[in-house]
Design a protein around this motif. Structure first.
Motif, PDB file in Angstrom:
ATOM      1  N   ARG A  19       0.863  -1.185   0.000  1.00 27.02           N
ATOM      2  CA  ARG A  19       0.000   0.000   0.000  1.00 27.02           C
ATOM      3  C   ARG A  19       0.894   1.228   0.000  1.00 27.02           C
ATOM      4  NH1 ARG A  19      -5.642   0.591   1.830  1.00 27.02           N
ATOM      5  NH2 ARG A  19      -6.124   2.807   2.114  1.00 27.02           N
ATOM      6  N   LEU A  20       0.787   2.003  -1.053  1.00 26.72           N
ATOM      7  CA  LEU A  20       1.529   3.249  -1.155  1.00 26.72           C
ATOM      8  C   LEU A  20       0.674   4.387  -0.610  1.00 26.72           C
ATOM      9  CD1 LEU A  20       3.022   2.954  -4.760  1.00 26.72           C
ATOM     10  CD2 LEU A  20       3.907   2.034  -2.604  1.00 26.72           C
ATOM     11  N   SER A  21       1.329   5.358  -0.007  1.00 25.77           N
ATOM     12  CA  SER A  21       0.623   6.513   0.504  1.00 25.77           C
ATOM     13  C   SER A  21       1.291   7.787   0.005  1.00 25.77           C
ATOM     14  CB  SER A  21       0.598   6.501   2.037  1.00 25.77           C
ATOM     15  OG  SER A  21      -0.214   7.551   2.531  1.00 25.77           O
ATOM     16  N   CYS A  22       0.492   8.794  -0.271  1.00 29.77           N
ATOM     17  CA  CYS A  22       0.995  10.093  -0.714  1.00 29.77           C
ATOM     18  C   CYS A  22       0.464  11.149   0.251  1.00 29.77           C
ATOM     19  CB  CYS A  22       0.534  10.382  -2.134  1.00 29.77           C
ATOM     20  SG  CYS A  22       0.972  12.011  -2.756  1.00 29.77           S
ATOM     21  N   ALA A  23       1.365  11.780   0.965  1.00 28.78           N
ATOM     22  CA  ALA A  23       1.004  12.865   1.885  1.00 28.78           C
ATOM     23  C   ALA A  23       1.125  14.182   1.151  1.00 28.78           C
ATOM     24  CB  ALA A  23       1.909  12.845   3.105  1.00 28.78           C
ATOM     25  N   VAL A  24       0.055  14.962   1.181  1.00 29.16           N
ATOM     26  CA  VAL A  24      -0.014  16.192   0.401  1.00 29.16           C
ATOM     27  C   VAL A  24      -0.086  17.401   1.321  1.00 29.16           C
ATOM     28  CG1 VAL A  24      -1.323  17.421  -1.360  1.00 29.16           C
ATOM     29  CG2 VAL A  24      -1.263  14.922  -1.378  1.00 29.16           C
ATOM     30  N   SER A  25       0.671  18.427   1.002  1.00 23.34           N
ATOM     31  CA  SER A  25       0.604  19.681   1.751  1.00 23.34           C
ATOM     32  C   SER A  25       0.773  20.849   0.790  1.00 23.34           C
ATOM     33  CB  SER A  25       1.682  19.726   2.834  1.00 23.34           C
ATOM     34  OG  SER A  25       2.971  19.656   2.267  1.00 23.34           O
ATOM     35  N   GLY A  26       0.258  21.996   1.196  1.00 21.99           N
ATOM     36  CA  GLY A  26       0.422  23.200   0.389  1.00 21.99           C
ATOM     37  C   GLY A  26      -0.656  23.429  -0.650  1.00 21.99           C
ATOM     38  N   ILE A  27      -1.576  22.490  -0.794  1.00 20.86           N
ATOM     39  CA  ILE A  27      -2.696  22.678  -1.712  1.00 20.86           C
ATOM     40  C   ILE A  27      -3.955  22.210  -1.012  1.00 20.86           C
ATOM     41  CG2 ILE A  27      -1.381  22.419  -3.841  1.00 20.86           C
ATOM     42  CD1 ILE A  27      -2.390  19.539  -4.005  1.00 20.86           C
ATOM     43  N   ILE A  28      -5.068  22.642  -1.541  1.00 21.72           N
ATOM     44  CA  ILE A  28      -6.346  22.191  -1.011  1.00 21.72           C
ATOM     45  C   ILE A  28      -6.671  20.881  -1.700  1.00 21.72           C
ATOM     46  CG2 ILE A  28      -8.776  22.729  -0.714  1.00 21.72           C
ATOM     47  CD1 ILE A  28      -7.985  25.700  -0.893  1.00 21.72           C
ATOM     48  N   LEU A  29      -6.407  19.785  -1.012  1.00 20.76           N
ATOM     49  CA  LEU A  29      -6.550  18.480  -1.641  1.00 20.76           C
ATOM     50  C   LEU A  29      -7.965  18.242  -2.137  1.00 20.76           C
ATOM     51  CD1 LEU A  29      -5.177  15.829  -2.361  1.00 20.76           C
ATOM     52  CD2 LEU A  29      -5.793  14.967  -0.095  1.00 20.76           C
ATOM     53  N   SER A  30      -8.923  18.750  -1.413  1.00 23.23           N
ATOM     54  CA  SER A  30     -10.315  18.495  -1.801  1.00 23.23           C
ATOM     55  C   SER A  30     -10.683  19.162  -3.112  1.00 23.23           C
ATOM     56  CB  SER A  30     -11.252  18.968  -0.689  1.00 23.23           C
ATOM     57  OG  SER A  30     -11.061  20.353  -0.434  1.00 23.23           O
ATOM     58  N   SER A  31      -9.857  20.079  -3.605  1.00 17.88           N
ATOM     59  CA  SER A  31     -10.114  20.754  -4.885  1.00 17.88           C
ATOM     60  C   SER A  31      -9.248  20.210  -6.008  1.00 17.88           C
ATOM     61  CB  SER A  31      -9.861  22.254  -4.745  1.00 17.88           C
ATOM     62  OG  SER A  31     -10.707  22.819  -3.780  1.00 17.88           O
ATOM     63  N   SER A  32      -8.580  19.106  -5.737  1.00 17.76           N
ATOM     64  CA  SER A  32      -7.620  18.574  -6.707  1.00 17.76           C
ATOM     65  C   SER A  32      -7.964  17.152  -7.083  1.00 17.76           C
ATOM     66  CB  SER A  32      -6.210  18.602  -6.122  1.00 17.76           C
ATOM     67  OG  SER A  32      -5.845  19.904  -5.697  1.00 17.76           O
ATOM     68  N   ALA A  33      -7.799  16.846  -8.343  1.00 16.56           N
ATOM     69  CA  ALA A  33      -7.803  15.451  -8.771  1.00 16.56           C
ATOM     70  C   ALA A  33      -6.388  14.907  -8.586  1.00 16.56           C
ATOM     71  CB  ALA A  33      -8.229  15.342 -10.222  1.00 16.56           C
ATOM     72  N   MET A  34      -6.292  13.625  -8.290  1.00 17.50           N
ATOM     73  CA  MET A  34      -4.998  13.020  -7.964  1.00 17.50           C
ATOM     74  C   MET A  34      -4.735  11.814  -8.839  1.00 17.50           C
ATOM     75  SD  MET A  34      -3.925  14.949  -5.507  1.00 17.50           S
ATOM     76  CE  MET A  34      -2.539  13.985  -4.932  1.00 17.50           C
ATOM     77  N   GLY A  35      -3.464  11.516  -9.018  1.00 14.23           N
ATOM     78  CA  GLY A  35      -3.118  10.355  -9.823  1.00 14.23           C
ATOM     79  C   GLY A  35      -1.858   9.684  -9.330  1.00 14.23           C
ATOM     80  N   TRP A  36      -1.695   8.441  -9.734  1.00 12.95           N
ATOM     81  CA  TRP A  36      -0.468   7.680  -9.530  1.00 12.95           C
ATOM     82  C   TRP A  36       0.072   7.273 -10.897  1.00 12.95           C
ATOM     83  CZ3 TRP A  36       2.266   6.760  -5.120  1.00 12.95           C
ATOM     84  CH2 TRP A  36       1.627   6.992  -3.901  1.00 12.95           C
TER      85      TRP A  36
END
Length: 124
Positions: A19-36
């Motif tokens: 299980r990979l995890s990506c910790a995000v800071s500095g942006i509003i994650l709820s307003s972003s689409a994410m990808g791997w």
């Protein structure tokens, strides 16, 4: 400052899980689409999975469909990739990416921010 930090990579035998995890800071994650994405030695970076803002829709590369699952937790500012039934051909550096926008995207050029990557090695 935007930061995406991946963790959870390692060495696993074929058929195993990570299980990979990506910790995000500095942006509003709820307003972003994410990808791997992933990049194997000598190959280009390829799309693996994506999730829309609020997690309403997901999209997977055919090569991982049914084996990988992407999750997001906006309260914790994380995006995870559960990888099951791993194969040697899944060996690569895996990257987390974010884009300003609500819908999923599959091209590297559609993403604005990238992590440094985490190595996944699957032995046969």
């Amino acid at each position: 400052q935007v930061q995406l930090v991946e963790s959870g990579g390692g060495l696993v035998q074929a058929g195993g899980s990570l299980r990979l995890s990506c910790a995000v800071s500095g942006i509003i994650l709820s307003s972003s689409a994410m990808g791997w994405f992933r990049q194997a030695p000598g190959k280009g970076r390829e799309f693996v999975a994506a999730i829309s803002w609020r997690g309403g829709s997901t999209y997977y590369a055919d090569s991982v469909k049914g084996r990988f699952t992407i999750f997001r937790d906006d309260a914790k500012n994380t995006v995870d990739l559960q990888m099951n039934s791993l194969k040697p051909e899944d060996t690569a550096v895996y990257y987390c990416a974010s884009r300003v926008g609500t819908v999923v995207a599959t091209r590297t050029t559609q993403y604005d921010y990238w992590g440094q990557g985490t190595q996944v090695t699957v032995s046969s």
